[in-house]
Design an enzyme around this catalytic site. Structure first.
Site, short mmCIF file in Angstrom:
data_model
loop_
_atom_site.label_atom_id
_atom_site.label_comp_id
_atom_site.label_asym_id
_atom_site.label_seq_id
_atom_site.Cartn_x
_atom_site.Cartn_y
_atom_site.Cartn_z
N ARG A 8 0.33 -1.03 0.04
CA ARG A 8 0.56 -0.09 0.62
C ARG A 8 1.29 1.68 0.06
O ARG A 8 1.68 0.71 0.63
CB ARG A 8 -0.59 -0.17 1.24
N HIS B 23 -2.25 0.88 -9.38
CA HIS B 23 -2.99 -0.73 -8.46
C HIS B 23 -3.63 -1.19 -9.23
O HIS B 23 -4.59 -1.32 -8.95
CB HIS B 23 -3.89 0.39 -7.64
#
Ligand code: NDP
Length: 308
Positions: free
Chosen positions: A223, A271
């Site tokens: 992340r 992502h």
């Protein structure tokens, strides 16, 4: 009794079709078409609504549609509500492809040859064997283990780091803060695949980069919150790190004008390292609904204390 889905609507339509085939007895709704909130027993979401407790008083399970749950604000969830992450096999398959591609790209000088082609330069650089490039993966969970097995098979010397001690054939396993220093000292390409928790936020910082061999590379598929962005720029600019492949950023989408966009040693993707596949996801959810009915332990149940 209804199942509510609140995430990407295109994939939601695929979920709806699969539910209609495999569990026709369970009404399936796609947000914002909630119907009667008190009949929602199961919610699959990327981010649940803030007033989840009031809106769905009879909720029995909250499913994350992704492998992580850091996007959930746990303080808004009823304390006893089981939270389940996504463990469908397509996530690991996608992650293995992405990280293998990233490691091979770094190892086989993809960025150098892309620049040379742009400049019409024909110049060969020495090809080093995989055995000369030591890969280290932070996280020995569902994804870290799958990635390591693949890279080990390609001949890269592999190590992994986790909270508790693990054993894996052919992989050097390190754990805890005591093991981190030795793990970093033997790692030329560092891959981040730990969950984002209070303990791992900001883990990828200048102090950690300084413990890697000079010229090491970073692949962050965890992340954005794992990475201290200014520390990465400083490490790249002074040569402590040679390159970074980033699939995740602190702010997504990455803002226009952010220095990562144009940095010559950063490769960015939005992502997409892996995505939950609807067919595997519905299988995983239906298996957990069966387990819930039969009073068996749920697969992928989050330990709220641990944070993952
Ligand atoms: P798992 O929960 O299966 O594994 C997590 C691993 O991290 C475990 O080995 C755990 O250690 C280790 N870990 C957790 N906290 C610490 C800590 N403080 N110190 C050391 N090790 C720690 O997770 P997954 O493998 O399924 O997923 C990992 C993450 O990947 C997700 O949380 C998500 O953030 C990210 N992800 C990114 C995607 C993308 O597209 N970019 C897609 C999917 C996931 P232990 O084994 O001891 O418990």
């Amino acid at each position: 009794m209804t199942f509510l889905y609140k995430a990407d609507p295109v994939r939601g339509a695929e979920w709806a079709q699969l539910f209609a085939e495999k569990a026709p007895e369970l009404p399936f709704h796609i947000w914002p078409h909630v119907g009667d909130g008190s009949s929602v027993r199961y919610l699959a979401a990327w981010t649940p609504p803030e007033d989840i407790a009031q809106r769905f008083p009879n909720l029995e399970i909250l499913f994350s549609v992704g492998a992580g749950i850091d996007q959930f604000d746990m303080s808004t969830l009823p304390p006893d509500l089981p939270v389940v992450r996504m463990t469908e096999p397509g996530i690991a398959a996608g992650m293995v492809q992405y990280v293998t591609h990233a490691v091979l790209g770094l190892h086989r000088d993809s960025r150098i040859y892309a620049r040379q082609q742009r400049d019409q330069v024909w110049r060969a650089h020495r090809v080093r064997p995989a055995s000369a490039c030591r890969v280290g993966v932070l996280g020995l969970g569902m994804l870290g283990r799958a990635v390591l097995q693949q890279l080990h098979g390609l001949g890269f010397p592999c190590a992994g780091w986790s909270r508790s001690a693990h054993q894996m054939d052919g992989i050097d396993c390190y754990s805890g803060s005591d093991g981190l220093r030795d793990f970093l000292a033997r790692t030329d390409v560092l891959v981040c695949l730990v969950p984002l928790t209070d303990d791992t936020r900001g883990l990828l910082n200048g102090e950690l980069f300084a413990q890697l061999p000079r010229g090491a590379a970073l692949v962050n598929v965890g992340r954005g919150g794992h990475l201290v962005e200014d520390d990465l720029l400083a490490a790249l600019n002074d040569g402590q790190l040679s390159a970074a492949v980033l699939d995740v950023c602190e702010t997504e989408p990455l803002p226009q004008g952010h220095p990562f966009w144009t940095h010559p040693d950063i490769v960015l993707t939005p992502h997409i390292a892996s995505m939950t596949q609807p067919d595997g996801a519905v299988e995983a959810v239906l298996e957990n609904l069966r387990r819930h009915r039969e009073g068996l332990p749920l697969l992928g149940l989050i330990d709220r204390q641990r944070g993952y």
